[in-house]
Design an enzyme around this catalytic site. Structure first.
Site, PDB file in Angstrom:
ATOM      1  N   GLY A   1      29.318  68.827  52.720  1.00 57.89           N
ATOM      2  CA  GLY A   1      30.075  69.568  51.893  1.00 57.89           C
ATOM      3  C   GLY A   1      30.187  70.983  52.488  1.00 57.89           C
ATOM      4  O   GLY A   1      30.014  72.002  51.995  1.00 57.89           O
ATOM      5  N   ALA A   2      30.997  70.721  53.506  1.00 57.68           N
ATOM      6  CA  ALA A   2      31.130  71.936  54.324  1.00 57.68           C
ATOM      7  C   ALA A   2      32.528  72.709  53.981  1.00 57.68           C
ATOM      8  O   ALA A   2      32.892  73.554  54.556  1.00 57.68           O
ATOM      9  CB  ALA A   2      31.284  71.389  55.841  1.00 57.68           C
TER      10      ALA A   2
ATOM     11  N   TYR B   1      20.853  67.169  35.654  1.00 55.28           N
ATOM     12  CA  TYR B   1      21.076  67.910  36.810  1.00 55.28           C
ATOM     13  C   TYR B   1      19.722  68.617  37.390  1.00 55.28           C
ATOM     14  O   TYR B   1      19.583  68.285  38.472  1.00 55.28           O
ATOM     15  CB  TYR B   1      21.966  69.259  36.801  1.00 55.28           C
ATOM     16  CG  TYR B   1      22.129  70.011  37.821  1.00 55.28           C
ATOM     17  CD1 TYR B   1      22.804  69.546  38.953  1.00 55.28           C
ATOM     18  CD2 TYR B   1      21.523  71.327  37.628  1.00 55.28           C
ATOM     19  CE1 TYR B   1      22.970  70.566  39.974  1.00 55.28           C
ATOM     20  CE2 TYR B   1      21.395  71.984  38.957  1.00 55.28           C
ATOM     21  CZ  TYR B   1      22.225  71.732  39.905  1.00 55.28           C
ATOM     22  OH  TYR B   1      22.215  72.587  41.018  1.00 55.28           O
TER      23      TYR B   1
ATOM     24  N   LYS C   1      17.739  67.615  40.960  1.00 54.84           N
ATOM     25  CA  LYS C   1      17.202  68.644  42.013  1.00 54.84           C
ATOM     26  C   LYS C   1      15.849  68.458  42.055  1.00 54.84           C
ATOM     27  O   LYS C   1      15.117  68.733  43.069  1.00 54.84           O
ATOM     28  CB  LYS C   1      17.653  70.040  41.540  1.00 54.84           C
ATOM     29  CG  LYS C   1      19.170  70.227  41.813  1.00 54.84           C
ATOM     30  CD  LYS C   1      19.485  69.820  43.320  1.00 54.84           C
ATOM     31  CE  LYS C   1      21.091  70.161  43.490  1.00 54.84           C
ATOM     32  NZ  LYS C   1      21.186  70.140  45.095  1.00 54.84           N
TER      33      LYS C   1
ATOM     34  N   GLY D   1      18.952  80.295  43.684  1.00 58.48           N
ATOM     35  CA  GLY D   1      19.478  80.221  42.208  1.00 58.48           C
ATOM     36  C   GLY D   1      20.950  80.455  41.779  1.00 58.48           C
ATOM     37  O   GLY D   1      21.660  79.745  42.545  1.00 58.48           O
TER      38      GLY D   1
END
Length: 249
Positions: free
Chosen positions: A8-9, A150, A154, A181
């Site tokens: 995810g760069a 979601y 996580k 956050g």
């Protein structure tokens, strides 16, 4: 020099981490689905360190394995893995949830992390060293209305991070999670499927975290002495007390 593998760069935390690592002489394997963005980032950073790009979707295990196997010899020794790829799709009550959104979150946030780590771990185990940073979320520490799947994804990252650390104990490999956050990135735009006006409102009237804030924490974690492992760290901006309590003036 160490070598870091960042998923995810192409945006947000991943890109900021790649930029900070380059400033600190860490060679890079930057991964994502958007080749044009990878090329641009490679051009930006290659004057400072060696940079190799890999284009693949973390949801496809075969492509993950092929990509990792394709690394040239100078990039095959990976010291740091940043499991950053992840997303949120939709903000619906469970009964109104979209199955495709659920699949995307579980496939990317959980299975993608598993596939990439599984492909890279043999090398770390063989060299008896390595550092894995899993990017979680405050959503992995609590559940909020309409967050359902979601949050579940996580929470799974949180459990995998803990299990991974237990199983790799004694292998010379550090494992830890950074749980941010509210960070102002493309996250909300993806969650709201391109509705930029709605996405912008998420970060209005307070100062959220920036990608650079999380990159700084990641760099701190990976530069601790050999005997120190940041196992689990949660970070929020000053105005955020929980997922649902944010001081907006």
């Amino acid at each position: 020099m160490k070598t870091a593998f960042i998923t995810g760069a192409t945006s947000g935390i991943g890109r900021a981490t790649a930029q900070l690592f380059a400033e600190n002489n860490i060679n890079l394997i930057i991964c994502g689905r958007r080749q044009e963005r990878l090329d641009k980032l490679q051009a930006e950073l290659s004057e400072k360190v060696k940079v190799h790009t890999l284009t693949f979707d973390v949801r496809d295990n075969d492509k993950v394995k092929t990509a990792v196997a394709s690394l040239p010899s100078s990039f095959q020794s990976i010291d740091i893995l940043i499991n950053n790829a992840g997303n949120a799709h939709g903000l619906d009550a469970f009964q109104d949830g979209n199955i495709e959104d659920w699949d995307a979150m579980l496939d990317i946030n959980v299975k993608g992390l598993l596939y990439v780590t599984k492909a890279i771990l043999p090398g770390m185990i063989a060299q008896k060293s390595g550092h894995i940073i899993n990017i979680g979320s405050t959503a992995g520490k609590e559940v909020y209305p309409n967050g359902n799947v979601y949050c579940a994804s996580k929470h799974a990252v949180d459990a995998v991070n803990q299990g991974m650390r237990l199983d790799l104990n004694g292998k010379g490999i550090k494992v830890g999670a950074i749980n941010p956050g509210l960070v102002e990135t493309e996250f909300s735009e993806v969650r709201f499927k391109g509705d930029t006006e709605r996405a912008e409102k998420v970060y209005q009237n307070f100062t959220p975290l920036r990608p650079e804030d999380i990159a700084d924490i990641i760099h701190f974690a990976v530069t601790r002495p050999p005997h120190v492992n940041i196992a689990d760290l949660t970070v929020m901006c000053l105005d955020q007390a929980s997922s649902t309590i944010v001081n907006k003036g």
